[in-house]
Design an enzyme around this catalytic site. Structure first.
Site, PDB file in Angstrom:
ATOM      1  N   GLY A   1     118.660  36.707 -44.359  1.00 22.85           N
ATOM      2  CA  GLY A   1     119.814  36.362 -45.174  1.00 22.85           C
ATOM      3  C   GLY A   1     119.790  37.091 -46.495  1.00 22.85           C
ATOM      4  O   GLY A   1     119.197  38.174 -46.624  1.00 22.85           O
ATOM      5  N   SER A   2     120.405  36.503 -47.491  1.00 27.04           N
ATOM      6  CA  SER A   2     120.574  37.172 -48.779  1.00 27.04           C
ATOM      7  C   SER A   2     119.282  37.175 -49.583  1.00 27.04           C
ATOM      8  O   SER A   2     118.415  36.306 -49.434  1.00 27.04           O
ATOM      9  CB  SER A   2     121.666  36.474 -49.592  1.00 27.04           C
TER      10      SER A   2
ATOM     11  N   GLU B   1     124.693  43.807 -52.756  1.00 33.88           N
ATOM     12  CA  GLU B   1     125.183  43.752 -51.381  1.00 33.88           C
ATOM     13  C   GLU B   1     126.427  42.877 -51.312  1.00 33.88           C
ATOM     14  O   GLU B   1     126.431  41.740 -51.771  1.00 33.88           O
ATOM     15  CB  GLU B   1     124.104  43.177 -50.461  1.00 33.88           C
TER      16      GLU B   1
ATOM     17  N   GLU C   1     113.607  38.814 -44.230  1.00 29.58           N
ATOM     18  CA  GLU C   1     114.405  40.018 -43.933  1.00 29.58           C
ATOM     19  C   GLU C   1     115.705  39.842 -44.681  1.00 29.58           C
ATOM     20  O   GLU C   1     116.553  39.029 -44.313  1.00 29.58           O
ATOM     21  CB  GLU C   1     114.624  40.144 -42.424  1.00 29.58           C
TER      22      GLU C   1
ATOM     23  N   CYS D   1     123.163  43.740 -42.568  1.00 29.16           N
ATOM     24  CA  CYS D   1     122.236  44.059 -43.653  1.00 29.16           C
ATOM     25  C   CYS D   1     121.958  45.551 -43.676  1.00 29.16           C
ATOM     26  O   CYS D   1     121.583  46.103 -44.714  1.00 29.16           O
ATOM     27  CB  CYS D   1     120.946  43.261 -43.503  1.00 29.16           C
TER      28      CYS D   1
ATOM     29  N   GLN E   1     119.046  36.612 -52.750  1.00 27.46           N
ATOM     30  CA  GLN E   1     119.056  35.478 -53.664  1.00 27.46           C
ATOM     31  C   GLN E   1     118.436  34.241 -53.019  1.00 27.46           C
ATOM     32  O   GLN E   1     117.586  33.570 -53.613  1.00 27.46           O
ATOM     33  CB  GLN E   1     120.497  35.176 -54.101  1.00 27.46           C
ATOM     34  N   VAL E   2     118.846  33.930 -51.794  1.00 28.50           N
ATOM     35  CA  VAL E   2     118.291  32.775 -51.103  1.00 28.50           C
ATOM     36  C   VAL E   2     116.834  33.036 -50.722  1.00 28.50           C
ATOM     37  O   VAL E   2     115.988  32.138 -50.790  1.00 28.50           O
ATOM     38  CB  VAL E   2     119.128  32.435 -49.860  1.00 28.50           C
ATOM     39  N   GLY E   3     116.519  34.266 -50.335  1.00 27.99           N
ATOM     40  CA  GLY E   3     115.145  34.607 -49.978  1.00 27.99           C
ATOM     41  C   GLY E   3     114.169  34.349 -51.116  1.00 27.99           C
ATOM     42  O   GLY E   3     113.042  33.869 -50.895  1.00 27.99           O
TER      43      GLY E   3
ATOM     44  N   GLN F   1     133.264  34.126 -48.654  1.00 26.05           N
ATOM     45  CA  GLN F   1     132.727  35.482 -48.668  1.00 26.05           C
ATOM     46  C   GLN F   1     133.831  36.490 -48.982  1.00 26.05           C
ATOM     47  O   GLN F   1     133.631  37.447 -49.731  1.00 26.05           O
ATOM     48  CB  GLN F   1     132.080  35.789 -47.315  1.00 26.05           C
TER      49      GLN F   1
ATOM     50  N   LYS G   1     117.019  26.538 -37.752  1.00 26.07           N
ATOM     51  CA  LYS G   1     118.168  26.152 -38.578  1.00 26.07           C
ATOM     52  C   LYS G   1     119.292  27.135 -38.300  1.00 26.07           C
ATOM     53  O   LYS G   1     119.215  28.307 -38.631  1.00 26.07           O
ATOM     54  CB  LYS G   1     117.782  26.154 -40.059  1.00 26.07           C
TER      55      LYS G   1
END
Length: 490
Positions: free
Chosen positions: A232-233, A387, A254, A288, A235-237, A333, A179
């Site tokens: 990624g972030s 972050e 990660e 990151c 929150q999404v993780g 962002q 993706k």
């Protein structure tokens, strides 16, 4: 852009062929340098993901049955073609992200190095042989593929992020659905095209474009996808962990960082200032591993702060090789960063420099955040604990080493950390006691190498490491094998 070999619509690659979204829908990718439209991108949804997963399911058996050495030979071919097309790849990265062409070239070279390293692991896909406690019994382990894997990447270092996941996934014998990040679709597209041209069998690597909440969620929830690897972030993780965990899929995360860089009273301040500026502002702070908490001993605080303010004021902002940092990836962002800085100022933090969108004629149309230094933010303030993924860093004054170490560890994140000191005692204790997956002495908070593992603690990840040989643990499963013999049959 016209000289780049890109289609009018940046689409998917499924079963070795370029495809548009089933619905025919697209979205517009904007140039972060000036806000102008770059190209249309396929807006894929669950139906497109279904086609990609089915293609991977069909291809996985043949790919798995190849020897790891043969798989490695094909990955060498992909890496070699990437090296030959380095300029083309770098120009696409430059176009999509706004980073300088020089930086994009360096990133592409790193992706090639990662591919070469992982290709070599085809000759070292080790299990182990050991002894048994039972007579006439032999014990060993072997690595086997996970199956169909879903790879979800971020846009900040796009070709490196793709390489970090695709190469270890493929060398282990998996078929993959990648993706792409919606802000860097063409970078993933050219990687998939090169893989196809290098002879990778159809369906082994499939590419899906689209938004995370549409294509990404469909991939995470697909019952035939045995592993999700996400960068990624946080929150999404968390959402991915919950969704994939409901069907007991393997998940590698990660995630973000709020990385400390400590400057001791015995540090080489010139060297420390150089690395603070690079850690905080290179790639517009979109790492990151960016240095976003600068922790300074009080004996050198005022002098070092003034050095940073002076150097930050001299930074050149733009997309060219002579510039120090470029734009952030998109306007959404940028707006989030501006709101965070304004909120910090309202709570009493002092903006030493920057803190606003660059609105001069040279930068007005792009997504440029002025390099920002902040002091007097409390360690518990939102800006100290969240972050921001942009060119913003906060300065903190501490009395001594122990206070600095405690402040480093007083964070929900634990990705990278750095200390500047001439003391081997401080450096050694810091590296062992700081709560981070990566510890650095007298350099920056970033700079992972392809043969080394990368990942973090706490909200920075869930324990897996990519790349390095440790990535093989993500993309393979271990099987125990016991062989019993009958001495009477000899």
């Amino acid at each position: 852009m016209n000289s780049l070999r890109l289609p009018k619509i940046i689409g998917n690659w499924i079963d070795g062929e370029p495809r548009e979204a089933v619905s025919g829908e697209t979205f517009t990718k904007l140039c972060p340098v000036d806000g102008s439209p770059l190209f249309q991108v396929a807006r894929s949804r669950a139906g497109d993901v279904q086609h990609a997963v089915h293609a991977a399911m069909r291809a996985r058996k043949e790919w798995e049955d190849l020897t790891p050495i043969r798989r490695g030979e094909l990955l060498f071919e992909i890496s070699g073609r990437m090296a030959k097309e380095k300029t083309e790849i770098a120009r696409i990265v430059h176009l999509e992200t706004g980073m300088s062409l020089q930086q994009a070239t360096g990133e592409t070279e790193g992706a090639v190095a990662l591919g070469m390293f992982m290709a070599g692991e085809g000759r070292r896909l080790y299990g182990r042989t050991t002894t048994s406690g039972v007579p006439n019994k032999y014990a060993m382990t072997v690595r086997q593929p996970v199956g169909v894997v879903g790879l979800i990447v971020a846009a900040n270092t796009p070709i490196a992020n793709v390489a970090w996941k695709a190469f270890p996934a493929l060398i282990c014998g998996n078929a993959a659905v990648l993706k792409a990040a919606e802000d860097t679709p063409a970078t993933a597209w050219i990687f998939a095209r090169i893989a196809r041209d290098a002879g990778l069998p159809p369906g082994v690597l499939n590419l899906i474009q689209g938004y995370g909440e549409e294509a990404g969620e469909a991939l995470v929830g697909h019952e035939d996808v045995s592993l999700i690897s996400f960068t990624g972030s946080t929150q999404v993780g968390r959402r991915i962990q919950v969704t994939a965990g409901q069907r007991l899929a393997k998940v590698s995360l990660e995630l973000g960082g709020k990385n400390p860089l400590v400057v001791c009273d015995d540090a080489d301040l010139e060297n420390a200032a150089k690395w603070v500026i690079l850690s905080a502002f290179s790639n517009a702070g979109q790492r990151c591993a960016a240095g976003s908490r600068i922790i300074i001993f009080e004996d050198v605080y005022d002098r070092f702060r003034d050095m940073l303010v002076e150097r930050t004021g001299k930074l050149r902002v733009g997309p060219e090789d002579g510039d120090d940092l470029g734009p952030v990836i998109n306007e959404e962002q940028l707006k989030a960063m501006l709101e965070a800085v304004q909120e910090a100022a309202a709570k009493g933090a002092t903006i030493l420099t920057g803190g606003e969108r660059m609105a001069d004629p040279e930068h007005r149309g792009g997504f440029y955040m002025a390099p920002t230094l902040i002091e007097n933010a409390a360690p518990q303030d939102e800006i100290s604990r969240t972050e921001l993924f942009g060119p913003i860093t906060c300065l903190y004054r501490v009395r001594d080493f122990e206070e600095a170490l405690n402040l480093c560890n007083d964070s929900p994140y634990g990705l990278t950390a750095c200390i500047h000191t001439r003391s081997i005692h401080r450096a050694t204790r810091f590296c062992h006691k700081v709560q981070a997956g990566v510890a650095v002495v007298n350099a920056g908070t970033y700079g992972s190498e392809p043969h080394m593992p990368f990942g973090g603690l706490k909200n920075s990840g869930n324990g897996f490491r990519e790349p390095g040989t440790e990535a093989l643990d993500v993309y393979s499963e271990l099987k125990d094998i016991y062989i019993n013999i009958d001495p009477g049959s000899l």
